[in-house]
Design a protein around this motif. Structure first.
Motif, short mmCIF file in Angstrom:
data_model
loop_
_atom_site.label_atom_id
_atom_site.label_comp_id
_atom_site.label_asym_id
_atom_site.label_seq_id
_atom_site.Cartn_x
_atom_site.Cartn_y
_atom_site.Cartn_z
N ARG A 198 -18.62 66.88 40.48
CA ARG A 198 -19.54 67.18 41.57
C ARG A 198 -20.21 68.53 41.36
O ARG A 198 -21.39 68.70 41.57
CB ARG A 198 -18.79 67.15 42.89
CG ARG A 198 -19.68 67.16 44.11
CD ARG A 198 -18.91 66.90 45.37
NE ARG A 198 -17.93 67.95 45.60
CZ ARG A 198 -16.84 67.81 46.35
NH1 ARG A 198 -16.58 66.66 46.92
NH2 ARG A 198 -16.01 68.81 46.53
N SER A 199 -19.42 69.51 40.92
CA SER A 199 -20.01 70.84 40.73
C SER A 199 -19.21 71.63 39.70
O SER A 199 -18.08 71.27 39.34
CB SER A 199 -20.06 71.61 42.05
OG SER A 199 -18.76 71.68 42.60
N GLU B 252 -17.75 75.39 38.89
CA GLU B 252 -17.43 76.64 39.59
C GLU B 252 -17.46 77.81 38.60
O GLU B 252 -16.80 77.76 37.57
CB GLU B 252 -16.04 76.56 40.24
CG GLU B 252 -15.75 75.27 40.99
CD GLU B 252 -16.84 74.91 42.01
OE1 GLU B 252 -17.46 75.83 42.57
OE2 GLU B 252 -17.08 73.70 42.20
N THR C 105 -15.35 70.84 39.66
CA THR C 105 -14.85 70.17 40.87
C THR C 105 -15.28 68.70 40.79
O THR C 105 -16.46 68.40 40.57
CB THR C 105 -15.43 70.81 42.15
OG1 THR C 105 -15.03 72.17 42.17
CG2 THR C 105 -14.91 70.12 43.40
N ASP D 260 -15.44 64.61 42.18
CA ASP D 260 -15.87 63.93 43.40
C ASP D 260 -14.76 63.83 44.45
O ASP D 260 -15.03 63.87 45.65
CB ASP D 260 -16.33 62.51 43.04
CG ASP D 260 -17.81 62.36 43.27
OD1 ASP D 260 -18.43 63.38 43.62
OD2 ASP D 260 -18.33 61.24 43.09
N GLU E 76 -9.81 69.99 41.24
CA GLU E 76 -10.43 70.98 40.34
C GLU E 76 -9.80 70.88 38.96
O GLU E 76 -8.59 70.70 38.84
CB GLU E 76 -10.19 72.39 40.88
CG GLU E 76 -11.17 72.78 41.96
CD GLU E 76 -11.26 74.30 42.13
OE1 GLU E 76 -10.42 75.02 41.56
OE2 GLU E 76 -12.18 74.74 42.83
N GLU F 174 -27.46 73.17 33.73
CA GLU F 174 -27.51 73.18 35.20
C GLU F 174 -26.69 74.31 35.80
O GLU F 174 -27.13 74.97 36.74
CB GLU F 174 -27.06 71.82 35.74
CG GLU F 174 -28.06 70.71 35.41
CD GLU F 174 -27.68 69.35 35.98
OE1 GLU F 174 -26.67 69.25 36.69
OE2 GLU F 174 -28.42 68.38 35.67
N ALA F 175 -25.47 74.57 35.27
CA ALA F 175 -24.63 75.61 35.89
C ALA F 175 -24.93 77.00 35.32
O ALA F 175 -25.04 77.97 36.07
CB ALA F 175 -23.16 75.27 35.70
#
Ligand code: FAD
Length: 495
Positions: free
Chosen positions: A191-192, A194, A206, A208, A212, A231-232
């Motif tokens: 999802r993301s 960190e 992280t 869905d 973590e 993207e990050a």
């Protein structure tokens, strides 16, 4: 050493389980076997992989050889066929045809490249093509295959081979290898990403479901999107569209025709605004059209592709847009991009998987500790950038030298400005018949020679020292080489 003082990497997280992800996992598992390094692949079966990438170059065999995998096993597991080179059809107009083999041409004499002797003989009126002096090209053209001798008796016998393989099956095979060696796998959507607030390094993914996944080093194998690197971490992309005009592909699989023997080469046929690939596997064939969307609509692209498949279609054609170029830095902070996340060059010379291999080799050679010393990143980034630029130049060469007159696309390609690094190569070749060699070149002079010859670009003059050889002796020697190759091909079994 205290845990706290020990800077060694304890955990590597590989983001993505396509060809790049599982190749990286398998290679790191093998390289770090019996060490406490934890390796985890996170992939999403919902998202899936790009699902193309079936033609390779011979380095792939050394890649899996290092893992202790044998040709026979990999070929069986991936429905592979043997590839001796690439056959270029219609790149100089209808009916034109040549093979870029994995191998050498003729026999150099007194340190002078064979092509100089051949050029002199050609100027004297001998019509024998350069390909007649290449065992690899001659075997491929004859539909033959044999394992090269591990100790070739002369330069004349030097050729190599690669695989056409089902990339999905290849990734599965490597996954089984990596998991057997202790690699963990998590099937979940990320999802993301960190980042640590203090230095912007990646701390964790992280998923869905809220879990973590932490790591010291993240290898971004997430495909075109570059989930972590792009993207990050916000690492940019260097666009090479001004030199490589194709930006989309349609891919479709076809059934093998009963009785058709698979060709031991990849077929790449020039079309009106791009080119079509044909890759024979044992259980089916891969086909696709790579094209410039500025020159060809989707309907036109399909109309060019579909009548020329290697058999009846098995799947619906799938459109894959892409952007040629490279990630400005393949390694940023604690993230290394390998595979499509690090950049993409169209598959004309089957180089993507090979670039994954060299990325992995580089990562092994420059494996960091948790301090991520800047010189390590700089070296990795420099080598990666230079290598991709060399491959880029080699691919641009095909477009630049095309001799088609049917469309604006091909005319524009011939007239386009090219990178200075490629200009130097072309200038030295035409002025002196020699090859500029840069560091980190994936393609050796024999490959450049194959393309120069295939497109009919020759030096102004052959090496003057060739004149020291008695012309009658030269003619006899060349005829003998041709006969040796032709006899060998005649004795070799079909692919
Ligand atoms: P992908 O296959 O896209 O894998 C990405 C992985 O990341 C997947 O596992 C996906 O599930 C995972 N992922 C992405 N986002 C998330 C998320 N949010 N959460 C969890 N997981 C995620 N190469 C060759 O060497 N020879 C060829 O003949 C060739 N032909 C090609 C033809 C075309 C038209 C194209 C476009 C490419 C071709 N390539 C070829 C390139 C080749 O397909 C790729 O280099 C190779 O497949 C590696 O892809 P990858 O693993 O980097 O990315």
């Amino acid at each position: 050493m205290d845990e706290i003082d020990d800077p060694r990497i304890r955990s590597v997280v590989i983001v993505g389980g396509g060809t790049a992800g599982w190749m990286t996992a398998a290679a790191l598992v093998q390289h770090f076997r019996s060490t406490p390094l934890k390796i985890t692949v996170v992939e999403s079966s919902d998202i899936g992989t790009i699902g193309v990438g079936e033609a390779t170059i011979p380095t792939i065999r050394r890649f899996y050889g290092q893992l202790g995998l044998r040709d026979d096993d990999v070929m069986r597991a991936t429905q592979a066929t043997c590839k001796l080179g690439i056959r270029f059809i219609d790149w100089s107009g209808p009916g034109s045809d040549f093979i870029h083999p994995f191998g050498l041409y003729g026999q150099d004499v007194k340190g002078i490249g064979f092509h100089h002797y051949w050029l002199k003989q050609k100027r004297a009126g001998d019509p024998a093509p350069l390909a007649a002096y290449s065992l690899g090209a001659s075997l491929a053209a004859g539909g033959k295959f044999i394992q090269p001798s591990p100790n070739p008796p002369s330069q004349l016998s030097v050729f190599d081979w690669a695989l056409h393989l089902d990339a999905g099956l290849f990734a599965q095979h490597l996954r089984a290898y990596a998991e057997a060696g202790g690699c963990a796998r998590i099937d979940a959507r990320i999802r993301s990403v960190e980042l640590r607030p203090e230095d912007g390094f990646v701390r964790a993914l992280t998923l869905d479901d809220g879990r973590e996944v932490e790591g010291d080093l993240f290898v971004d194998c997430s495909g075109f999107k570059g989930l972590v690197i792009g993207e990050a971490l916000g690492v940019g992309f260097e666009d090479w569209g001004r030199w490589l005009p194709c930006d989309a592909a349609y891919a479709v699989q076809s059934a093998n025709r009963p009785g058709d023997a698979p060709a031991p080469f990849t077929r790449v046929t020039a079309r009106s605004a791009g080119w079509q690939w044909g890759i024979p596997l044992r259980h089916r064939a891969g086909n696709g059209l790579v094209f410039s969307s500025a020159h060809l609509s989707d309907d036109q692209a399909l109309a060019e592709l579909m009548p020329h498949l290697l058999g009846d279609p098995l799947t619906e054609p799938r459109r894959i847009p892409f952007r040629p170029g490279r990630r400005s830095q393949a390694w940023a902070k604690n993230c290394v991009a390998i595979g499509l996340s690090s950049g993409f060059l169209e598959p004309l010379e089957s180089t993507s998987i090979a670039l994954i291999e060299t990325g992995i080799e580089r990562l092994k050679a420059l494996f960091p500790d948790r301090r991520f010393a800047q010189p390590i990143l700089d070296e990795f980034n420099d080598q990666t950038a230079r290598e991709m630029e060399r491959v880029r130049d080699f691919i641009i060469l095909h477009y630049k030298l095309n001799r088609r007159t049917d469309t604006d696309f091909w005319r524009d390609c011939r007239e386009m400005a090219i990178p200075e690094t490629l200009e130097r190569k072309l200038a030295l070749w035409t002025a002196r018949g020699q090859f500029v060699r840069y560091r980190w070149e994936m393609f050796h002079p024999a490959s450049w020679l194959a393309i120069y010859d295939g497109f009919g670009l020759y030096p102004d003059h052959y090496d003057p020292a060739v004149d020291a050889m008695d012309p009658a002796y030269l003619a006899r020697s060349l005829a003998e080489m041709r006969t040796n190759i032709a006899d060998f091909v005649a004795r070799t079994p079909d692919h």
